[in-house]
Every structure is written in structure tokens, then in C-alpha cells.
Design an enzyme around this catalytic site. Structure first.
Site, mmCIF file in Angstrom:
data_model
loop_
_atom_site.group_PDB
_atom_site.id
_atom_site.type_symbol
_atom_site.label_atom_id
_atom_site.label_comp_id
_atom_site.label_asym_id
_atom_site.label_seq_id
_atom_site.Cartn_x
_atom_site.Cartn_y
_atom_site.Cartn_z
ATOM 1 N N GLU A 127 0.682 -1.013 -0.140
ATOM 2 C CA GLU A 127 -0.094 -0.092 -0.046
ATOM 3 C C GLU A 127 0.895 1.099 0.039
ATOM 4 O OE1 GLU A 127 -2.712 0.387 3.517
ATOM 5 O OE2 GLU A 127 -3.849 2.106 2.297
ATOM 6 N N ALA A 268 1.416 0.231 10.865
ATOM 7 C CA ALA A 268 1.322 -1.419 10.437
ATOM 8 C C ALA A 268 0.422 -1.380 9.174
ATOM 9 C CB ALA A 268 0.651 -2.189 11.650
ATOM 10 N N MET A 269 0.287 -2.749 8.793
ATOM 11 C CA MET A 269 -0.268 -2.817 7.306
ATOM 12 C C MET A 269 -1.325 -4.119 7.344
ATOM 13 S SD MET A 269 -0.701 -1.571 4.420
ATOM 14 C CE MET A 269 -1.926 -2.585 3.212
ATOM 15 N N GLU A 270 -2.500 -4.043 6.940
ATOM 16 C CA GLU A 270 -3.567 -5.210 7.276
ATOM 17 C C GLU A 270 -3.540 -6.007 6.003
ATOM 18 O OE1 GLU A 270 -3.961 -1.719 6.374
ATOM 19 O OE2 GLU A 270 -5.454 -1.550 4.944
ATOM 20 N N ASN A 271 -2.414 -6.355 5.454
ATOM 21 C CA ASN A 271 -2.348 -7.562 4.330
ATOM 22 C C ASN A 271 -3.288 -8.827 4.697
ATOM 23 O OD1 ASN A 271 -0.028 -5.859 3.150
ATOM 24 N ND2 ASN A 271 0.866 -6.612 5.103
ATOM 25 N N HIS A 303 -7.032 -2.377 15.123
ATOM 26 C CA HIS A 303 -7.180 -1.654 13.648
ATOM 27 C C HIS A 303 -7.024 -2.412 12.488
ATOM 28 C CE1 HIS A 303 -7.070 2.220 11.309
ATOM 29 N NE2 HIS A 303 -6.196 1.470 10.506
ATOM 30 N N GLU A 304 -5.874 -3.132 12.597
ATOM 31 C CA GLU A 304 -5.367 -3.884 11.510
ATOM 32 C C GLU A 304 -6.387 -4.954 11.253
ATOM 33 O OE1 GLU A 304 -3.425 -2.292 9.597
ATOM 34 O OE2 GLU A 304 -2.741 -1.130 11.071
ATOM 35 N N HIS A 307 -9.761 -3.786 9.660
ATOM 36 C CA HIS A 307 -9.716 -3.847 8.137
ATOM 37 C C HIS A 307 -9.876 -4.989 7.436
ATOM 38 C CE1 HIS A 307 -8.355 0.080 7.173
ATOM 39 N NE2 HIS A 307 -6.764 0.119 7.972
HETATM 40 N N1 TRP Z 1 -3.295 0.763 5.789
HETATM 41 C C1 TRP Z 1 -2.407 0.960 6.943
HETATM 42 C C2 TRP Z 1 -3.254 1.516 8.022
HETATM 43 O O1 TRP Z 1 -3.766 2.134 8.443
HETATM 44 C C3 TRP Z 1 -1.326 2.123 6.817
HETATM 45 C C4 TRP Z 1 -0.470 2.189 5.492
HETATM 46 C C5 TRP Z 1 -0.665 2.961 4.467
HETATM 47 C C6 TRP Z 1 0.798 2.002 5.596
HETATM 48 N N2 TRP Z 1 0.399 3.004 3.754
HETATM 49 C C7 TRP Z 1 1.406 2.246 4.273
HETATM 50 C C8 TRP Z 1 1.647 1.315 6.466
HETATM 51 C C9 TRP Z 1 2.543 2.166 4.044
HETATM 52 C C10 TRP Z 1 3.068 1.163 5.925
HETATM 53 C C11 TRP Z 1 3.469 1.491 4.999
HETATM 54 O O2 TRP Z 1 -3.348 0.326 8.883
HETATM 55 ZN ZN ZN Z 2 -5.883 1.616 8.670
#
Ligand code: TRP
Ligand code: ZN
Length: 886
Positions: A127, A268-271, A303-304, A307
Site C-alpha cells: 500500500e 502497521a499494514m492490514e495485508n 485496527h489492522e 480492516h
Molecule cells: N493501511 C495502513 C493502516 O492504516 C497504513 C499504511 C498505508 C501503511 N500505507 C502504508 C503502512 C505504508 C505501512 C507503509 O493500517
Molecule cells: Zn488503517
């Protein structure tokens, strides 16, 4: 100067893609410098778009090794490669298969987007537009595909191989290599793809869903950190149960994995099925993490996880719709925390965040609507406005609809759009249909930037026994939005009689089921409206915007006496806190003016007396009391002063009021310092954390009050603390006071924790916030510390980010030295990690509010950056927009 300015992307230019991609099969051979990715794409022309016969795929920093269509290798005359992608000419107008082989260099990837190698771990961040750095793809969120991923790697280099979905096969290969295959059955956009490989340990647990499916839960960390995962795992299980109970949402795969890495651009990232975290938001042990760290872990894990439904199952059609997943998911995590901890305290802390980060953004050159209509670099739009104000918009919908109808609307949203890439319109239509409310005017909130001002004035008419409340709204122009329409603003209101009790409200023309309640939500929809409450037999003080029901600035003609009254009596805890902030702001702004005129500031005895009452109110939760007694931050004061800001006067005013409160209330602070001691084993729960928090604010006031008591207690606490919260709180007191105790404590802490990178971040950040005059020199010296690196975002944020965004006094030094330092770091960082560089540069956004000398210095450095020859889009956009038109 730049020869080619980047072109903005516009919402109104959105159109569906010419092709859909239904399946992506990846075969990734990991290698630090030359990872090879074989991708097989199932492509289908989009019937709605008509025949196009050329396919354009996104791709950056890739080396194309091979390309074939329906099994036929394509010669160089059939395609073109440039820095942004690959165009394939003469493609069929029926479904076809593309096989693409590319190479990329994970070790050289310091931008931390795409596939990168950091700390020995291969990791991806896709993302918003990182997938195109892994392979060629239609890298846009409305293209949703089913992914199968095969990873191969030398076993010694990467014993663990992870990707989205369920693991379908794994095994050994010749030459010390091995492989794993993963299959994610849910179609998803490329930004949710993830792959992680390396030497990772894990902790394991399980969760049984409401429908009885057992889900395998795993948290992967660097070996040695397994003892720091328990709280994150516990938070995950609570979040899973909460989402079932409150939103009716169950998890949908057999396994849910979290990986904690130390080099990460954001939180963090919600993959899908494989969340990747900045390890700061997973790892916690009482001796290494503070109560705030624990609270952040709980919130971000939730939060993640949330998502999975708001973001993944229903994703965004395009990046302009980012708030559709982020604002909504922040609202969900805020509600989760409110249910897990104290609702009142959570609301206070969320509003504090909104005011310190979002309001300045909305009132400055970087203002943009919650749904922007234009961007140059999408990474610059992961903002407080999209996240925090976005969550406020969802909260207003919740307020207007009520919990039950809001849930009906949400159910309808999930039912209608599961598996789709949706828009803000889709969301609002579902809520309007499911909740039975016309949201046409409400929708303006998504398109109009700026913080509206609501002006209130109330009048009691003794003869008529009526209280008339007039509310009006003003929205000031923001960049590219000179005219604003009136918004639909919910204003929860109460009236408090002189004896401190709430008056039952009979609203002329109001809804019958609400009649007689003591708190009512008024809908302000016009530029000005008058609300009449009948049968009001006595004089009353209005309590407005209870619970902060709308993200606005409220102006109301109340006096310090009224604020004192509300601080003591308001039945709405948020408004008690708000009254304290208003009262303190009134004292502080008067003192800032006094200091600038060379007059001695007032001691604030009146304010102190009310605070004393709060400190003695035993029924209050300790954390609420702690919130009540924190003075507004220097940045918040700067904002409420608004122009010609003098940071030295603000600092002096705030410190002198703290000193005076510390002196006047010394006995109460000492008493509470003892009373709030927490015995027994450490627990991060809200109760214990609240006691520590209040106790540590007492400590800080005692130190501010002067004399030896405070420092002595701080020293004692520092020497005996058995948890990081108490250790950091006492170290902060010591480190912000010049003298030998300071140096000794910082050194002791350093020597104890120098091998723990997360604790070292605290040590860096603490020194970056120091109000002492040598701070900038110290920071420059710390950049040479072996634990510091410009390549690690947490380090950069701890030392440079904290200084720029969290040390108003020293960043805004009158000679411009702070600005020049930060600007130099931004320039250097832009070549390493543009996303992080652009974020740090955001610290200049309020430059126009400062007094002329500082303003000129800031303008200079911004112009210098904007004129640099090789600038990323990220930094270019922030620098030029911050400077603005003139
Ligand atoms: N989608 C993530 C969240 O809010 C955040 C996110 C967006 C992100 N771009 C990113 C995390 C780049 C790491 C690197 O939960
Ligand atoms: Zn988010």
C-alpha cells in the site's frame, strides 16, 4: 529548478480499467540483490471500455527478463518499457495469459516500499503503490484478483516463508533451498499482497469464531522476542470477539498471522491474513514498554484486524476513497478501545489527537477534504484528516442515527458491497437506506476541507421560562475552496442549573421520544438556527458539544467562572475536561500576552482552586483526573493564539503556570503520589495504568513546583522502578532539568538498554523533546550514535521527527537553526526514503502563524528544498503546497 513538475491525479478523471486481472500466480525466488519474480496474470478485457488492444501495466525499478502472451514469447517490437511501466501492443480482445519475469533488488530498497530486505528479513509493503516494485501489474485497488504465491529461498537465509492466505504446500528443494505455496481464495487488490521470509520465531494461539471455526493465530518475531508477544495476542483475540459482537463480523481464513519487523514506514499494514507491523506496536514487556505502548498495541492490532472487513472484504475503488477504509476503521478501533478501557478517557485522548494533528492540518496550506479530489503523491494523503477527521465523520453518522440504526446501515453496507471496491457514496447510501436518514447534506463533510467554527449564544428569558440557544456556523476558505456550504452538524447539548444539576430539556418542535431528556442532539443544518427550550424555570449554563459530537471549533461567550462551574459540575465527562482546557487556555493566553509586554504572569490561583477540588474528588477514575490536570500543549496554545506566535512566551507561560500549580497544590500532589502507588505484579490494564498516569503527573507537577521534593522523588522512582512507565516518567523529569542528576540518569538508562532498539528509541526521543538550550547540538551528536541510522524510520522519527513536531521551543529557535537542521535531514532522507522525508517536512505546515522572523526563516528553507533538482514527488508536493500561492 525542476524541468518537469509532476502532474496531479484527479478524482473526476476516474474511469474503470481497460482490463481486469482475475488471477495472479507469483513464483518468487528470493535473493538479497536479485530477487526473481515470475508472474502469470489472467487478463480479461473490460467489456465496458471497448476494444483497446494495448495493455499498460504499472512497474517501477524492475528489470524485465522475459515476457510472453498466451505462451508465446514477445519480441521487443511488441512492447515498450519506461520508468513507470510496461506497454504491450496488440493484445487480444479475448481473455489471455501473460507471463512476466522480472528482477528487483531488495537489499538496495531503502524506501521500504515493494520488496525489501531489512534486518535480515525479506518483507513487502504494497500500500498504496508498492506492488509495482515487485512485478508489472494493474496496480490499482479496483482490480481485484485471486493470488497464489510460491516462494523459494535458501533455507539458511530464510527458514520461514509466508504469504497471504492458507499454506497449501511446502518442502525441500536441492542445493539447500526450500519452498512454500500460499493460496488466498478472496479476491483482493494488489496493495493487500504480502510476503515475508527470514529467520523468524513465532508464538501461537487459536480463536474459535462464533460459527465454530477454529482459527490458527500466529505472531512472528525475531528469535528472542517471543516473550514480548503475549499482550498483542491477547488484544487480537479480544478484537476478534468484539468485531463479532458489535459488528457481526467473523474472520474468514483458517489462519491469521502477524509479523513484527523493525524497519517499517508506518504503524502497521492490514495485508490479507498476514498483517505486517512496526515491531514497536507488537513487542511489549513490562520492563521495556510503557502503558502508552500497551494501549497503542491494543488499538493498532485491533485496527489492522478490523480492516479485514472494512478495507479488505470491502475495499476502495480508488485512492480518493481512502477514508472509506481508514476513517471507518479508526472509528471501529476507537470504539473497541472505549469498550475495553474508559470511554470518557478514550474520547478525551482522541479529541486531543485530533486537535494537535488534524486541526492544524485543516487550518493550513496542506488542508484537504476527508475525501481529497486531487493528489500528486498518494502516500502524502495518509493524513490526520483522512484518518482522524474521517473517523469523526463516521462518529457523527453514529450519533445522528443512533447505535441501532447505525448497525442496520453497516449490515446493509457489508451485504451490498462484500467483495467489491466501493466508494464513499456507496457507504453513505447504505447508511441512509439502512438507517432511514437523508444524508445528502451530511455528504458535504467529505468534500469540504477546513474546521468549521460553531458560534453559540444562549439566553434565558425569565418571563417566558424559556432558554433560547442560537447556533451559527462559519467555514473559512481553504486552498482551492473559497466558498463553503453549510454542514449538517450534530451538537449534543445540555443545560446545567445553578445547583449543578441537569435541566430536563423540552425542545419546541423536537422529537417526542427525546422530550424530557437532559442531553439532546441538536442538528445544526443552516448557517444560523435558534433552538428554544421551554419550561426552564431557572438560570442555566449551557453544556455544548457534549462528547465532542462534531469536529468543529466552538466559540461561546462563557466566562472563566462558567468554565470553573462546568469543570466542577458538568455531567458529561468530556465537557468537564473541555471546560478545564478552556479555563487553562484563558489563563495561559492572558499570561502569554503579559509576558510579551514584560508583565509578570498571573499565578492562576482561581484555576488552582478548581483543580484542587478535582484532585479531591474520590469517585473519579485516576486517568480522568490525570487528563483533567494536563495543561494544553504548547502547540495547541500556539494554534489558539493563531497568529504572530511567540514560542518563548508560550513556553514560559505554560511552565510558570505548571510551577505555580506545583507549588499551590503541593500537598495534594504529594498525597496522591503516595495514594496512587500500584502494588503487586504489573498489569497494563486501564485501572493500573490510570493510577500510574496520575501518580506520574503528580510527580511532574511536584518537580515543576521547584524545591527538592520533586527531583528527589524522581530520583528515587528512577532507581527503584520495575516497569518502563515509571522509569520513563521519572527519567523525563530528571532529563528536563539541568544538572548532574540528568546526565547520570540518561547514562544509566543508556547503559542498561543500549542493545534494545525499541527502548533506545525512547532514549532518543526523550532527548529530542528537551527544552534545554543545548538540545539541537545534542541531537546532532546523537545522530552519530551507533544505534542511530537514517535508514531506519523509527530512529528518524524518534530523534528528528520528535524534535520537529514535538519540541516547539527548540525547533522554532529564533535564529532558524532548528529549521535548517531539519531541512538538511529532509534533503538527505529524500534520497533514502521519500515517504518518511515528506512526513518530517510536514512539521513546517503552520509556518505562517509565527512571528515574522521565524516565518522568514521557514520560508527560506522551504524554498531551498522546493528548488532542489532531484526531489521525490513526496517531498516536492509537501514543499510546494506548504509554500502555497504567494
Ligand atoms: N493501511 C495502513 C493502516 O492504516 C497504513 C499504511 C498505508 C501503511 N500505507 C502504508 C503502512 C505504508 C505501512 C507503509 O493500517
Ligand atoms: Zn488503517
Amino acid at each position: 529548478m525542476r524541468t518537469e513538475d509532476p502532474r496531479p491525479i484527479l478524482l473526476k478523471e476516474y474511469s474503470e480499467p481497460d482490463y481486469w486481472i482475475d488471477e495472479v500466480h507469483l513464483d518468487v525466488a528470493l535473493d538479497p540483490e536479485a530477487a526473481e519474480v515470475k508472474s502469470r496474470l489472467s487478463v480479461r478485457p473490460n467489456a465496458k471500455r471497448g476494444a483497446k488492444n494495448a495493455l499498460r501495466l504499472d512497474g517501477e525499478k524492475l528489470e524485465l527478463m522475459a515476457l510472453s502472451l498466451n505462451g508465446e514469447p514477445l519480441g521487443p517490437n511488441r512492447y515498450q518499457v519506461d520508468a513507470q511501466g510496461l506497454t504491450i501492443m496488440d493484445v487480444p480482445d479475448a481473455p489471455f495469459t501473460l507471463d512476466i519475469t522480472t528482477r528487483c533488488n531488495p537489499a538496495a530498497n531503502t524506501a521500504l516500499t515493494g520488496l525489501y530486505l531489512a534486518g535480515g528479513i525479506f518483507c513487502t509493503q504494497c500500500e498504496a503503490e508498492g506492488f509495482r516494485r515487485i512485478t508489472y501489474m494493474l496496480d490499482r485497488p479496483d482490480v481485484m484478483a485471486v493470488y497464489k504465491t510460491r516462494i523459494t529461498a535458501p533455507k539458511s537465509l530464510a527458514p520461514v516463508l509466508l504469504a497471504n492466505g492458507n499454506c497449501t504446500a511446502s518442502g525441500d528443494l536441492p542445493d539447500g533451498k526450500h519452498f512454500a505455496e500460499w493460496h488466498d481464495p478472496y479476491p483482493k487488490p494488489s496493495y493487500l499482497f504480502a510476503l515475508v521470509a527470514g529467520d523468524l520465531a513465532h508464538v501461537q494461539d487459536s480463536f474459535t469464531t462464533a460459527s465454530g471455526r477454529k482459527v490458527d493465530l500466529r505472531i512472528y518475531v525475531e528469535p528472542g522476542n517471543e516473550d514480548r508477544c503475549a499482550y498483542a495476542m491477547d488484544a487480537l483475540k479480544r478484537a476478534m470477539a468484539w468485531d463479532e459482537k458489535v459488528f457481526g463480523r467473523e474472520y474468514d481464513l483458517d489462519i491469521f498471522m502477524i509479523v513484527a519487523v523493525s524497519a517499517f514506514n508506518m504503524g502497521a499494514m492490514e495485508n490479507k491474513g498476514l498483517n505486517i507491523f512496526n515491531d514497536k506496536y507488537i513487542l511489549a514487556r513490562p520492563d521495556t514498554a510503557t502503558d502508552l505502548d500497551y494501549a497503542n498495541i491494543e488499538a493498532i492490532v485491533a485496527h489492522e484486524y478490523f480492516h479485514n472487513w472494512t478495507g479488505n472484504r470491502i475495499t476502495c475503488r480508488d485512492w480518493f476513497q481512502l477514508c472509506l477504509k481508514e476513517g471507518l476503521t479508526v472509528f471501529r478501533d476507537q470504539e473497541f478501545t472505549a469498550d475495553m478501557r474508559s470511554r470518557a478517557v478514550k474520547r478525551i485522548s482522541d479529541v486531543r489527537t485530533l486537535r494537535t494533528h488534524q486541526f492544524p492540518e485543516d487550518g493550513g496550506p496542506l488542508a484537504h477534504p476527508v475525501r481529497p479530489d486531487s493528489y500528486i503523491e498518494i502516500n502524502n494523503f495518509y493524513t490526520a484528516t483522512v484518518y482522524e477527521k474521517g473517523a469523526e465523520l463516521v462518529r457523527m453518522l453514529h450519533t445522528l442515527l443512533g447505535a441501532e440504526r447505525f448497525r442496520k446501515g453497516m449490515d446493509l453496507y457489508f451485504e451490498r458491497h462484500d467483495g467489491e471496491a466501493a466508494t464513499v457514496e456507496d457507504f453513505l447510501t447504505a447508511l441512509a437506506d439502512g438507517g432511514g436518514l437523508d444524508l445528502a447534506q451530511f455528504k458535504r463533510w467529505y468534500g469540504q476541507a477546513g474546521t468549521p467554527e460553531v458560534i453559540a449564544s444562549g439566553k434565558w428569558d425569565q418571563a417566558k421560562q424559556e432558554y433560547a440557544l442560537t447556533l451559527s456556523q462559519i467555514s473559512a476558505p481553504t486552498p482551492s475552496q473559497p466558498h463553503k456550504e453549510p454542514l449538517h452538524i450534530p451538537v449534543e447539548t445540555g443545560l446545567i442549573a445553578e445547583d449543578g444539576r441537569d435541566v430536563p430539556l423540552h425542545l419546541a418542535g423536537g422529537a417526542a421520544e427525546e422530550d424530557g431528556r437532559t442531553s439532546r442532539v441538536l442538528s445544526l443544518t443552516q448557517r444560523e438556527q435558534c433552538f428554544r427550550f421551554t419550561n426552564v424555570a431557572e438560570r442555566a449554563v449551557p453544556s455544548l458539544l457534549r462528547g465532542f459530537t462534531a469536529p468543529v471549533k466552538l466559540s461561546v461567550n462563557l466566562t472563566d467562572r462558567d468554565w470553573a462551574f462546568l469543570m466542577a459540575h458538568d455531567s458529561d465527562p468530556f465537557n468537564r475536561w473541555e471546560a478545564a482546557q478552556k479555563y487553562a487556555t484563558s489563563v495561559l493566553t492572558a499570561n502569554v500576552a503579559a509576558i510579551r509586554e514584560g508583565v509578570k504572569p498571573r499565578k492562576g490561583e482561581g484555576f488552582a482552586e478548581i483543580v484542587r477540588g478535582i484532585l479531591r474528588e474520590e469517585a473519579l477514575e485516576p486517568e480522568f483526573v490525570a487528563q483533567m490536570i494536563v495543561l494544553p500543549a504548547e502547540q495547541t496554545l500556539a494554534q489558539s493564539i493563531g497568529q504572530d506566535v511567540d514560542v518563548d512566551a508560550i513556553h514560559e507561560a505554560r511552565e510558570s503556570l505548571r510551577a505555580s500549580l506545583g507549588g499551590l497544590l503541593k500537598d495534594d500532589f504529594l498525597r496522591l503520589y503516595d495514594a496512587m502507588r500500584v502494588e503487586g505484579t504489573y498489569s497494563p490494564d486501564a485501572d493500573h495504568a490510570g493510577r500510574r498516569s496520575l501518580r506520574n503527573s503528580c510527580l511532574s507537577y511536584l518537580a515543576a513546583g521547584g524545591g527538592e521534593d520533586g527531583l528527589k522523588l524522581a530520583k528515587q522512582q528512577f532507581d527503584s522502578a520495575d516497569n518502563m512507565t515509571d522509569s520513563m516518567a521519572s527519567l523525563t523529569v530528571l532529563a528536563h532539568t539541568e544538572g548532574p542528576a540528568r546526565e547520570e540518569a540518561l547514562k544509566t538508562f543508556h547503559d542498561r538498554w543500549q542493545h534494545d532498539h525499541l527502548v533506545m528509541d525512547k532514549w532518543f526521543a526523550l532527548q529530542a523533546t528537551s527544552p534545554l538550550p543545548g538540545t539541537l547540538d545534542k541531537i546532532k551528536e546523537l545522530m552519530a550514535h551507533p544505534a542511530f541510522s537514517l535508514r531506519n524510520p523509527n530512529k528518524v522519527r524518534a530523534l528528528i521527527g520528535t524534535f520537529a513536531a514535538g519540541n516547539q521551543l527548540r525547533f522554532h529557535a529564533a535564529d532558524g537553526s532548528g529549521y535548517r537542521f531539519v531541512a538538511d535531514q529532509v534533503s538527505a532522507l529524500d534520497k533514502i526514503n521519500p515517504q518518511v522525508a515528506a512526513r518530517i517536512l510536514g512539521a513546517f505546515k503552520s509556518w505562517r502563524q509565527f512571528e515574522p522572523g521565524r516565518r522568514a526563516h521557514m520560508k527560506d528553507v522551504l524554498e531551498r528544498i522546493a528548488a532542489e533538482a532531484e526531489l521525490s514527488r513526496d517531498v516536492y508536493e509537501i514543499a510546494t503546497k506548504t509554500l502555497g500561492q504567494n
